[in-house]
Each structure stands twice: as structure tokens, then as C-alpha cells.
Scaffold this motif. Structure first.
Motif, PDB file in Angstrom:
ATOM      1  N   ILE A 428       0.936  -1.141  -0.208  1.00 18.21           N
ATOM      2  CA  ILE A 428       0.082   0.013  -0.003  1.00 18.21           C
ATOM      3  C   ILE A 428       0.737   1.329   0.125  1.00 18.21           C
ATOM      4  O   ILE A 428       1.835   1.321   0.862  1.00 18.21           O
ATOM      5  CB  ILE A 428      -0.925  -0.067   1.302  1.00 18.21           C
ATOM      6  CG1 ILE A 428      -1.629  -1.299   1.246  1.00 18.21           C
ATOM      7  CG2 ILE A 428      -1.704   1.274   1.165  1.00 18.21           C
ATOM      8  CD1 ILE A 428      -2.862  -1.304   2.452  1.00 18.21           C
ATOM      9  N   THR A 429       0.520   2.136  -0.899  1.00 17.64           N
ATOM     10  CA  THR A 429       1.501   3.319  -0.993  1.00 17.64           C
ATOM     11  C   THR A 429       0.948   4.313  -2.199  1.00 17.64           C
ATOM     12  O   THR A 429       0.139   3.749  -3.044  1.00 17.64           O
ATOM     13  CB  THR A 429       2.942   2.761  -1.667  1.00 17.64           C
ATOM     14  OG1 THR A 429       3.780   3.978  -1.877  1.00 17.64           O
ATOM     15  CG2 THR A 429       2.773   2.082  -3.020  1.00 17.64           C
ATOM     16  N   LYS A 444      -2.875   3.857  -1.032  1.00 12.84           N
ATOM     17  CA  LYS A 444      -3.588   3.290  -2.117  1.00 12.84           C
ATOM     18  C   LYS A 444      -2.822   2.051  -2.402  1.00 12.84           C
ATOM     19  O   LYS A 444      -1.776   1.720  -2.463  1.00 12.84           O
ATOM     20  CB  LYS A 444      -3.615   4.019  -3.584  1.00 12.84           C
ATOM     21  CG  LYS A 444      -4.348   5.148  -3.373  1.00 12.84           C
ATOM     22  CD  LYS A 444      -6.014   5.133  -3.298  1.00 12.84           C
ATOM     23  CE  LYS A 444      -6.661   6.081  -2.941  1.00 12.84           C
ATOM     24  NZ  LYS A 444      -8.033   6.105  -3.050  1.00 12.84           N
ATOM     25  N   PRO A 445      -3.762   0.720  -2.554  1.00 14.90           N
ATOM     26  CA  PRO A 445      -3.274  -0.514  -3.034  1.00 14.90           C
ATOM     27  C   PRO A 445      -2.217  -0.394  -3.989  1.00 14.90           C
ATOM     28  O   PRO A 445      -2.557   0.052  -5.062  1.00 14.90           O
ATOM     29  CB  PRO A 445      -4.353  -1.356  -3.147  1.00 14.90           C
ATOM     30  CG  PRO A 445      -5.669  -0.473  -3.061  1.00 14.90           C
ATOM     31  CD  PRO A 445      -5.036   0.772  -2.581  1.00 14.90           C
ATOM     32  N   PRO A 451      -6.783  -5.120  -0.251  1.00 17.72           N
ATOM     33  CA  PRO A 451      -6.770  -4.944   1.221  1.00 17.72           C
ATOM     34  C   PRO A 451      -8.063  -4.958   1.571  1.00 17.72           C
ATOM     35  O   PRO A 451      -9.320  -4.675   0.887  1.00 17.72           O
ATOM     36  CB  PRO A 451      -6.048  -3.693   1.511  1.00 17.72           C
ATOM     37  CG  PRO A 451      -6.131  -2.811   0.376  1.00 17.72           C
ATOM     38  CD  PRO A 451      -6.334  -3.809  -0.867  1.00 17.72           C
ATOM     39  N   ARG A 511      -9.377   2.943   6.864  1.00 16.02           N
ATOM     40  CA  ARG A 511      -9.759   3.183   5.570  1.00 16.02           C
ATOM     41  C   ARG A 511     -10.524   4.474   5.508  1.00 16.02           C
ATOM     42  O   ARG A 511     -11.744   4.321   6.084  1.00 16.02           O
ATOM     43  CB  ARG A 511     -10.364   2.257   4.513  1.00 16.02           C
ATOM     44  CG  ARG A 511     -10.012   2.493   3.108  1.00 16.02           C
ATOM     45  CD  ARG A 511     -11.235   1.649   2.253  1.00 16.02           C
ATOM     46  NE  ARG A 511     -12.396   2.560   2.541  1.00 16.02           N
ATOM     47  CZ  ARG A 511     -13.802   2.099   2.118  1.00 16.02           C
ATOM     48  NH1 ARG A 511     -13.967   0.860   1.756  1.00 16.02           N
ATOM     49  NH2 ARG A 511     -14.897   2.974   2.570  1.00 16.02           N
ATOM     50  N   TYR A 516      -8.445   6.113   1.255  1.00 22.18           N
ATOM     51  CA  TYR A 516      -7.192   6.144   1.600  1.00 22.18           C
ATOM     52  C   TYR A 516      -6.798   5.204   2.505  1.00 22.18           C
ATOM     53  O   TYR A 516      -7.711   5.197   3.594  1.00 22.18           O
ATOM     54  CB  TYR A 516      -6.568   7.541   1.737  1.00 22.18           C
ATOM     55  CG  TYR A 516      -6.241   8.249   0.699  1.00 22.18           C
ATOM     56  CD1 TYR A 516      -7.125   8.681  -0.285  1.00 22.18           C
ATOM     57  CD2 TYR A 516      -4.692   8.737   0.680  1.00 22.18           C
ATOM     58  CE1 TYR A 516      -6.466   9.409  -1.443  1.00 22.18           C
ATOM     59  CE2 TYR A 516      -4.529   9.581  -0.406  1.00 22.18           C
ATOM     60  CZ  TYR A 516      -5.341   9.957  -1.593  1.00 22.18           C
ATOM     61  OH  TYR A 516      -4.915  10.613  -2.429  1.00 22.18           O
ATOM     62  N   TRP A 517      -5.823   4.410   2.801  1.00 21.33           N
ATOM     63  CA  TRP A 517      -5.493   3.481   3.758  1.00 21.33           C
ATOM     64  C   TRP A 517      -4.713   3.998   4.606  1.00 21.33           C
ATOM     65  O   TRP A 517      -3.503   4.580   4.367  1.00 21.33           O
ATOM     66  CB  TRP A 517      -4.880   1.967   3.361  1.00 21.33           C
ATOM     67  CG  TRP A 517      -6.041   1.437   2.314  1.00 21.33           C
ATOM     68  CD1 TRP A 517      -6.447   1.706   1.124  1.00 21.33           C
ATOM     69  CD2 TRP A 517      -7.044   0.215   2.883  1.00 21.33           C
ATOM     70  NE1 TRP A 517      -7.379   0.679   0.673  1.00 21.33           N
ATOM     71  CE2 TRP A 517      -7.866  -0.076   1.664  1.00 21.33           C
ATOM     72  CE3 TRP A 517      -7.195  -0.241   4.003  1.00 21.33           C
ATOM     73  CZ2 TRP A 517      -8.724  -1.033   1.832  1.00 21.33           C
ATOM     74  CZ3 TRP A 517      -8.077  -1.233   4.484  1.00 21.33           C
ATOM     75  CH2 TRP A 517      -8.703  -1.447   3.111  1.00 21.33           C
TER      76      TRP A 517
END
Ligand code: PRX
Length: 655
Positions: A428-429, A444-445, A451, A511, A516-517
Motif C-alpha cells: 500500500i503506497t 492506495k493499494p 486489502p 480506510r 485512502y488506507w
């Protein structure tokens, strides 16, 4: 950890800076389309992606995965054949033979060197032949215990060239820890150096290896690089000097054709229970994941310099110091020293000196350097930097804002990359140029990553708006670990049994409404101290090995620089006095048993530990006391002896 006021220091949303436009390779739209394709048409997506590598036999099978813990099996590109060192070196020789593959910057600021791809080829082939000469064959495990010198990378690549499986052990681990890792994978070969040097202090690597071998047994040969020239012990017939053998071997070594699912390396990492696990990665899937994620996240072009500050003893040093950059044929910088030697401006000096374009480092280093003031950064020309990366732990907004403003001058995006030893590469970045940034969000994945959040019972937490839960991944990806070396059952139990059929990360996450994570940290008994993973169980077992210790419990607590500190509750044997000397002795004991990274920050002597009536230590309460959240201890009525808690609270060390 930051106090509330620190949260005011970073804006909530930082749009992609205009300055980044010339470098950006992926727009938001392109990311969205590729991500959609990676999820909806994975076979087509991966069939295209696997062209990033040179295959001896191109795979026709994409993936064959079963995450049922009773039948756990993970395969990617199973009928493919390739060689990792060929992909990282040989295939670049025609076009990029004279390009710099690695820049080495010594601990001593007067020492540096540059190694071209052609030179790298020569060094790696020779070392591969040296390994053959001392008896290493395909499939053998080779333990590396090395300083951050070019030979460390030669050694990793030499193993891959002949199909040996490397197990790199961080040079800061103790002889005991090294011995445990040698033994666990039945490694008969060790590659080391006479000494390492960090901050002008020697690290007795060969001496530690000698002690580890006495403990572990079973080692047939040691290949030793002469680095400082120090006097060291020597066992004739077992120990070999690299600089001597290298003159006796050929500079050509054909790369061994490896099946995509042949083991590539083992890397030990801490879990919530027991001793560290040997995370096993395999050849094709790992290399493709390293190559793809490196290229996608950092967008490094030929001629640019990429600097990942991680040690090769950690997974970041595998994927983004070594395999990712070299598979992409660009320049990677290898730094032997520490951020504060000779002065706390060393990172900035190195960026200036070698004209670093992309810097990838850890929040703990940033927090420490931030304290030293802006002038040390401003004294250097950092105009070559175009992108900054963060990894290893959640980055607090204050450190994010400082990195962005003072280091990146507001023109460099920051990619906050969440991943794990187990995942092989970024999961995730944000992608620079594609995503507006939210300070502190991993965002973001990556392509192919799905995820999800689950609650304690394993029910998915779904819907729009903000969601919080335990982070799981719903489907396999090529860079996923394949097993715990020698213990497939533990692999199934650790990652696939908590939530049957899902990969459980051990992290909590949120989330937000924009999808956005945000990673909130470990939800298990794993600590993240200065970006290093430590199991509380490992530290506890080191403590109870001390003759005067009856019982110990270890928890984490927020620490300004390290992210988390190590807080130990120790019950001494009857008749032993809890003195300052005993405290110092126990700290030294843990250092010796595990290594300096595990040194306790706080030791609280406790006449007894809080336990349930069935004898289970109540860690929840111990955590709260360590965090100084004394009014949040919760229900203590189920304790066998509630008075124990009052005593712990009354005697909590100040500070
Ligand atoms: O808790 C997460 C944290 O580090 C853990 C993985 O540690 P390790 O296997 O040593 O790998 C570190 C380098 C990839 C994760 O479970 N972590 C790692 N990166 C981040 C992070 N937490 C928040 N944000 C990150 N960017």
C-alpha cells in the motif's frame, strides 16, 4: 509519539507538486485502469508484467494458490525458469555495462567507490566460483553476516547465481541470535568480514561468527572479506579469505537455471510468539514483485541515483537496496555508516555528494535528524532530490511535514510505503504523480493487492465512509512469502488461520472516506522499535534466562524517536535486590542475548505480575501502565490479585 499539537503541523491533503510533473510516469487515471485490470483480469495483467524479467523459459502458468490453512500452497509462474543474478546483472551488460550499478559510501566520509555493471558481473561471478570452491551447491543455505560494503551485495547475488539460498543476518545481532538462525536453516556456510565499522566503532563480525559457530555447530566453511584489516581468529581448513580465493577462481560463472518456485532467500523476522521465523521467498514471484514495485513506486530512470538507507539485514535492504534497483539496471547507493557520524548531517552530505535523486528512509531516522535542526539540512545542496520515501512504521505528521518542507523543499512527493518482510515488496503506497498525498496515510493499494478490514470475529467491515479494523489481504500476489522455513504448519497458523482463507497482516488499519488506507500499527505482540521488528516473547525469554529473573513481561510504549520503546516488567527471584546495578545488568543481558536493537528502555521491577485466575498475564493492563494511561486500566476485577496493579502503578518509573 507526537502529542496532539504535532497533528496541526501537517496539512490534510498535499496535491501532487507541479515540480514532479516531468518525472511522473503514471497518472491517476492510468493507475486506476491498471489497478482495475490487475484485479479483474489478473492473468492478462501478470502475463504482461512478467516481461519485465528475462526468462530462460517464459511461464505459461500464472498462479496456483490455495489459502485454506489445511491445504496451504502458493505458486506463481510455476513452469517458468530464470536466474536472479542474470536479471540483475548480465542482461544489462550490452546497453549499460559501463553504468554505475552501485555507489559505496564508507562509514569514513573519505571512503567511497563506484562499481559498474561490468565490474559487478566480474565480482559476482568470482564470488560465485569461490562459493563453489568451498563446497556450496544448489539449494544449500548460506548465512551472510556482513557490514554494508559492496561485497555484501556480491555475496547475495553470488548465491543467486549458483542457486544457493541466502539468509542474511543483521550485523547488529548477537552471536546467540546468529547461531539460532544458522541452526534453524541448517546452514553449513557463512560469509562475513573481519569487522564492520559504524560511527567509527568496530563491530567484531568474524569474532561473533566464531562464537556463533561454537554454539550452533555444523558450519563447514566461512568465507571472510578483509575490510578493516583487524587481527582476527582463524580456523585453518574452515576459514577462507575472499581476497585470496578470488585470485584462484575464474571470472566466468554461468548462471544456474532456476525454477520460479525454487527458494531464493530466507530472512528471519519476529512474530508474536516463539523464536524468529525464517520467511522464505522464491525466485520468480519475488523478483518480479521487487522489479515491478521498485519501478512503479520510485520511477527511477537510467543515470539516476537511488538511495535506500536500510541495512541488507532487513527486507528493505533486500528488495529496494539490492534486487529492485539492480533488476531495473539503475544505480543503488550502499551506505556503511550511521546518520549521525561524523555529524548529524551525514545523510544530507551524502545526498549532496552523490547527487541522490530518490531517498528512501525510515521515520525513526527522520525524527532523530529533525531534532538536530534545519540548519544541518540547509547547509547542503539537495536540489537533486525529486522523490522521498518512508518505510518501516507509521510516519507521524510532524516528521512527514519536516521531511516534505525541509528535506524536499516542498517539491518532492513522499511515498509512505506499507509492507512487510512477508509481503516481499510494497503493498500500500501512493504513486508519485498519481496520488494527492495525505500525510501519514499509506494511501492506495499496489497493483494486484486487495486489502480489506475485518473485525475480531473475522467479519468484513465494509461500506462507504470511514472504516477501522484489522488489515487482511484477500488474494495472493507474486511477492508473497511461500512458507516459514521448515515449519509450514506455523506459516498456516500465523497468517491464514486467524481469519480463515485470508492473509492476516498483524496490523490494524483505517480506510477513510476517500478510500485512502492508514496503518495504525501492530495489533499483536510484535513491537516496532526504530523500524525494527521485535517479538515481546523473544525479549521475555532472554530476560528469564538470567539466573536472577523469575518472570518477565514485555510491552511497547510510545517513544519520541524510536516510535515504540521496550518496557519490561521483571519479577526477580526471592532474595534478589532490585537495584540500579541489576537494572543495568538486565539491559546488558538482553543486548548480549539478542542484540543492541532489543535493549530495554525501561525495566520496572515488580513483586508480581497481574494475572487472570487461570494464570494468564494481563498484558492489556501492563500496556496501559507503560503508556502512562493510568485512568484507562479497565476492569481489573477478574485478576487473581487486584492489589498487584496498585503496586505497579505506585512504582512506575518516572519519565
Ligand atoms: O507494522 C507494519 C510496519 O512494519 C511491519 C513490518 O515490519 P518488517 O517485516 O520488519 O518490514 C519493515 C519494512 C517493510 C508492518 O507490519 N510498517 C512497515 N511499513 C509501514 C509500517 N507501518 C506503517 N506505515 C508504513 N509505511
Amino acid at each position: 509519539m507526537p502529542d496532539e499539537s504535532h497533528f496541526a503541523t501537517a496539512p490534510e491533503l498535499v496535491p501532487v507538486p507541479d515540480d514532479y510533473a516531468p518525472y511522473s510516469r503514471t497518472s491517476l487515471k492510468q493507475y486506476q485502469e491498471r489497478y482495475r485490470r490487475s484485479i479483474e483480469e489478473p492473468d492478462a495483467f501478470w502475463t504482461e508484467e512478467l516481461r519485465r524479467l528475462d526468462w530462460i523459459k517464459t511461464p505459461t502458468e500464472i498462479s496456483n494458490v490455495n489459502w485454506d490453512p489445511d491445504n496451504l500452497s502458493i505458486e506463481w509462474f510455476a513452469d517458468g525458469v530464470l536466474n536472479v543474478s542474470y536479471n540483475c546483472i548480465d542482461r544489462h551488460l550490452d546497453q549499460r555495462g559501463n553504468d554505475v550499478a552501485l555507489i559505496w559510501e564508507g562509514d569514513n566520509p573519505g571512503l567511497h567507490s563506484a562499481i559498474t555493471y561490468r565490474q559487478l558481473h566480474n565480482h559476482v561471478c568470482r564470488m560465485a566460483n569461490e562459493l563453489k570452491k568451498i563446497g556450496v551447491t544448489k539449494g544449500d543455505r548460506v548465512t551472510l553476516y556482513m557490514p554494508m560494503i559492496p561485497e555484501a551485495l556480491y555475496a547475495m547475488l553470488a548465491c543467486t547465481r549458483i542457486g544457493a539460498v541466502h539468509s542474511v543476518v543483521f550485523g547488529g545481532f548477537s552471536p546467540d541470535s546468529l547461531a539460532g538462525r544458522i541452526k534453524d536453516c541448517e546452514s553449513e556456510f557463512v560469509i562475513t568480514a573481519d569487522q564492520g565499522v559504524r560511527g567509527n566503532k568496530p563491530i567484531p563480525l568474524k569474532e561473533n561468527v566464531d562464537r556463533a559457530i561454537e554454539i550452533a555447530g555444523g558450519v563447514k566453511a566461512v568465507l571472510c572479506v578483509r575490510h578493516t584489516g583487524a587481527d582476527i581468529g582463524w580456523v585453518e581448513g574452515r576459514d577462507f579469505w575472499h581476497h585470496e580465493l578470488t585470485l584462484q577462481v575464474d571470472a566466468n560463472c554461468p548462471p544456474e537455471p532456476m525454477n520460479a518456485e525454487d527458494p531464493l532467500f530466507i530472512l528471519y523476522t519476529s512474530g508474536s510468539t516463539g523464536k524468529p521465523k525464517g520467511v522464505l521467498h522464491t525466485t520468480g514471484g519475488y523478483l518480479l514483485w521487487a522489479a515491478m514495485t521498485f519501478d512503479t513506486v520510485f520511477e527511477v530512470e537510467r543515470g539516476e541515483v537511488f538511495w535506500c538507507t536500510a541495512d541488507i539485514g532487513w527486507v528493505t535492504g533486500h528488495t529496494y537496496l539490492t534486487y529492485g534497483p539492480l533488476a531495473n539496471g539503475v544505480t543503488t547507493l550502499v551506505f556503511e555508516g550511521i546518520p549521525t557520524y561524523p555529524k548529524a548531517d551525514r545523510f544530507w552530505e551524502v545526498c549532496d555528494k552523490h547527487k541522490v535523486n530518490v531517498l528512501y528512509t525510515a521515520p525513526t531516522a527522520l525524527r532523530a535528524l529533525m531534532r538536530e535542526g534545519d540548519a544541518l539540512v540547509e547547509a547542503h545542496d539537495l536540489s537533486s532530490l525529486r522523490l522521498l520515501g518512508s518505510v518501516g512504521e507509521p510516519i507521524n505528521p510532524e516528521a512527514w511535514a519536516w521531511y516534505h518542507r525541509v528535506v524536499g523543499k516542498g517539491k518532492c512527493p513522499i511515498v509512505d510505503t506499507w509492507w512487510q518482510t512477508e509481503t516481499g515488496g510494497c503493498m500500500i503506497t501512493p504513486l508519485p504523480g498519481a496520488h494527492d498525498l495525505k500525510p501519514g496515510a499509506a494511501s492506495k493499494p499496489m497493483y494486484g493487492i486487495e486489502p480489506a478490514l475485518v473485525d475480531g470475529e473475522g467479519h468484513f467491515i465494509e461500506g462507504e465512509g470511514e472504516l477501522t479494523g484489522n488489515l487482511v489481504i484477500k488474494r495472493s500476489w507474486p511477492g508473497q512469502m511461500r512458507t516459514v522455513y521448515g515449519d509450514h504448519k506455523r506459516f498456516a497458523e500465523t497468517y491464514f488461520s486467524t481469519y480463515r482463507g485470508l492473509y492476516f497482516t498483524g496490523d490494524g488499519a483505517r480506510r477513510d472516506a476517500d478510500h485512502y488506507w492508514w496503518i495504525t500499527g501492530r495489533v499483536d505482540d510484535v513491537l516496532n522499535v526504530s523500524g525494527h521488528r521485535l517479538g515481546t516473547a523473544e525479549i521475555e525469554s532472554a530476560l528469564v534466562e538470567h539466573v536472577d529473573v523469575a518472570e518477565a513481561a514485555v510491552v511497547g510504549y510510545p517513544h519520541d524517536i524510536k516510535g515504540q520503546g521496550v518496557y519490561c516488567y521483571v519479577t526477580l527471584n526471592a532474595g534478589v535486590e532490585p537495584t540500579a546495578e541489576m537494572e543495568a545488568e538486565l539491559k546488558a543481558h538482553v543486548r548480549k542475548e539478542i542484540g543492541p536493537v532489543a535493549t530495554p528502555d525501561v525495566i520496572q521491577f515488580a513483586p508480581a505480575l497481574p494475572k487472570t485466575r487461570s494464570g494468564k498475564i494481563m498484558r492489556r493492563i501492563l500496556r496501559k501502565i507503560a503508556e502512562n494511561q493510568l485512568d484507562a486500566l479497565g476492569d481489573t476485577s477478574t485478576l487473581a490479585e487486584p492489589g498487584v496493579v496498585d503496586d505497579l502503578v505506585a512504582n512506575r518509573p518516572q519519565g
